[in-house]
Design a protein around this motif. Sequence first.
Motif, PDB file in Angstrom:
ATOM      1  N   GLY A  58       0.807  -1.210   0.000  1.00 57.54           N
ATOM      2  CA  GLY A  58       0.000   0.000   0.000  1.00 57.54           C
ATOM      3  C   GLY A  58       0.842   1.264   0.000  1.00 57.54           C
ATOM      4  O   GLY A  58       2.049   1.232   0.239  1.00 57.54           O
ATOM      5  N   PRO A  59       0.178   2.397  -0.274  1.00 51.24           N
ATOM      6  CA  PRO A  59       0.902   3.669  -0.278  1.00 51.24           C
ATOM      7  C   PRO A  59       1.497   3.974   1.093  1.00 51.24           C
ATOM      8  O   PRO A  59       0.875   3.715   2.120  1.00 51.24           O
ATOM      9  CB  PRO A  59      -0.162   4.698  -0.648  1.00 51.24           C
ATOM     10  N   ARG A  60       2.728   4.488   1.068  1.00 55.34           N
ATOM     11  CA  ARG A  60       3.432   4.882   2.292  1.00 55.34           C
ATOM     12  C   ARG A  60       3.384   3.778   3.355  1.00 55.34           C
ATOM     13  O   ARG A  60       3.044   4.018   4.512  1.00 55.34           O
ATOM     14  CB  ARG A  60       2.862   6.186   2.825  1.00 55.34           C
ATOM     15  N   SER A  61       3.731   2.579   2.933  1.00 53.94           N
ATOM     16  CA  SER A  61       3.608   1.411   3.806  1.00 53.94           C
ATOM     17  C   SER A  61       4.855   0.549   3.788  1.00 53.94           C
ATOM     18  O   SER A  61       5.669   0.620   2.867  1.00 53.94           O
ATOM     19  CB  SER A  61       2.418   0.549   3.373  1.00 53.94           C
ATOM     20  N   VAL A  62       4.946  -0.291   4.805  1.00 48.11           N
ATOM     21  CA  VAL A  62       6.028  -1.257   4.939  1.00 48.11           C
ATOM     22  C   VAL A  62       5.405  -2.631   5.161  1.00 48.11           C
ATOM     23  O   VAL A  62       4.437  -2.762   5.918  1.00 48.11           O
ATOM     24  CB  VAL A  62       6.944  -0.913   6.141  1.00 48.11           C
ATOM     25  N   VAL A  63       5.962  -3.636   4.500  1.00 50.64           N
ATOM     26  CA  VAL A  63       5.553  -5.025   4.702  1.00 50.64           C
ATOM     27  C   VAL A  63       6.785  -5.807   5.121  1.00 50.64           C
ATOM     28  O   VAL A  63       7.849  -5.679   4.514  1.00 50.64           O
ATOM     29  CB  VAL A  63       4.940  -5.635   3.424  1.00 50.64           C
ATOM     30  N   VAL A  64       6.643  -6.613   6.179  1.00 48.10           N
ATOM     31  CA  VAL A  64       7.730  -7.465   6.660  1.00 48.10           C
ATOM     32  C   VAL A  64       7.278  -8.913   6.559  1.00 48.10           C
ATOM     33  O   VAL A  64       6.223  -9.278   7.089  1.00 48.10           O
ATOM     34  CB  VAL A  64       8.111  -7.140   8.123  1.00 48.10           C
ATOM     35  N   LEU A  65       8.090  -9.706   5.879  1.00 48.84           N
ATOM     36  CA  LEU A  65       7.839 -11.141   5.745  1.00 48.84           C
ATOM     37  C   LEU A  65       8.927 -11.895   6.502  1.00 48.84           C
ATOM     38  O   LEU A  65      10.040 -11.393   6.668  1.00 48.84           O
ATOM     39  CB  LEU A  65       7.884 -11.552   4.278  1.00 48.84           C
ATOM     40  N   THR A  66       8.595 -13.109   6.903  1.00 45.49           N
ATOM     41  CA  THR A  66       9.593 -13.971   7.523  1.00 45.49           C
ATOM     42  C   THR A  66       9.562 -15.337   6.861  1.00 45.49           C
ATOM     43  O   THR A  66       8.524 -15.781   6.372  1.00 45.49           O
ATOM     44  CB  THR A  66       9.375 -14.078   9.055  1.00 45.49           C
ATOM     45  N   ARG A  67      10.728 -15.975   6.841  1.00 50.68           N
ATOM     46  CA  ARG A  67      10.863 -17.315   6.282  1.00 50.68           C
ATOM     47  C   ARG A  67      11.531 -18.165   7.346  1.00 50.68           C
ATOM     48  O   ARG A  67      12.531 -17.765   7.934  1.00 50.68           O
ATOM     49  CB  ARG A  67      11.712 -17.247   5.010  1.00 50.68           C
ATOM     50  N   LYS A  68      10.983 -19.331   7.611  1.00 50.61           N
ATOM     51  CA  LYS A  68      11.511 -20.190   8.671  1.00 50.61           C
ATOM     52  C   LYS A  68      12.966 -20.557   8.385  1.00 50.61           C
ATOM     53  O   LYS A  68      13.376 -20.668   7.239  1.00 50.61           O
ATOM     54  CB  LYS A  68      10.684 -21.454   8.801  1.00 50.61           C
ATOM     55  N   ALA A  69      13.717 -20.744   9.459  1.00 50.69           N
ATOM     56  CA  ALA A  69      15.126 -21.142   9.355  1.00 50.69           C
ATOM     57  C   ALA A  69      15.215 -22.521   8.723  1.00 50.69           C
ATOM     58  O   ALA A  69      14.381 -23.388   8.972  1.00 50.69           O
ATOM     59  CB  ALA A  69      15.777 -21.137  10.732  1.00 50.69           C
ATOM     60  N   SER A  70      16.235 -22.723   7.898  1.00 54.77           N
ATOM     61  CA  SER A  70      16.474 -24.022   7.278  1.00 54.77           C
ATOM     62  C   SER A  70      17.027 -24.978   8.324  1.00 54.77           C
ATOM     63  O   SER A  70      17.832 -24.601   9.154  1.00 54.77           O
ATOM     64  CB  SER A  70      17.455 -23.894   6.121  1.00 54.77           C
ATOM     65  N   SER A  71      16.618 -26.217   8.232  1.00 52.58           N
ATOM     66  CA  SER A  71      17.109 -27.225   9.182  1.00 52.58           C
ATOM     67  C   SER A  71      18.349 -27.883   8.664  1.00 52.58           C
ATOM     68  O   SER A  71      18.604 -27.998   7.531  1.00 52.58           O
ATOM     69  CB  SER A  71      16.050 -28.283   9.433  1.00 52.58           C
TER      70      SER A  71
END
Length: 120
Positions: free
Chosen positions: A107-120
């Motif tokens: 969205g406008p003037r926005s931040v998105v944070v994603l996470t990815r699980k640690a590899s085993s």
Amino acid sequence: MIAFRKSRRMLGRSRFWRDDLRWYGAVGEPDLTHESRSIAWRLRGAQFDEGDLYVMINSRDQPLKFHIQEGRAKDWQRVVETNLPSPEDIAEPGSERLLVSLDYEVGPRSVVVLTRKASS
């Protein structure tokens, strides 16, 4: 956000992130000009046995489609989306939303944070 930050040692490291950081544009390489008004980055968490983060920043006044340039959609979970109303903007641990596509409209003037699980 404070709890999120405290739960990830990788964000409080005592040295620069240089070896674990990768910059991206909304699509492809980063555009570092003033007119771009968008950037994305991935921070690797393996050194701390933590999952990776992928952050997309859109400072434009219009929505912008980003292409997540690492992994598969099902690898990533949305943790933060500042364009959403509270309390939907920050996911409680365990309630993060899985992505269904590597294309993501920020969205406008926005931040998105994603996470990815640690590899085993």
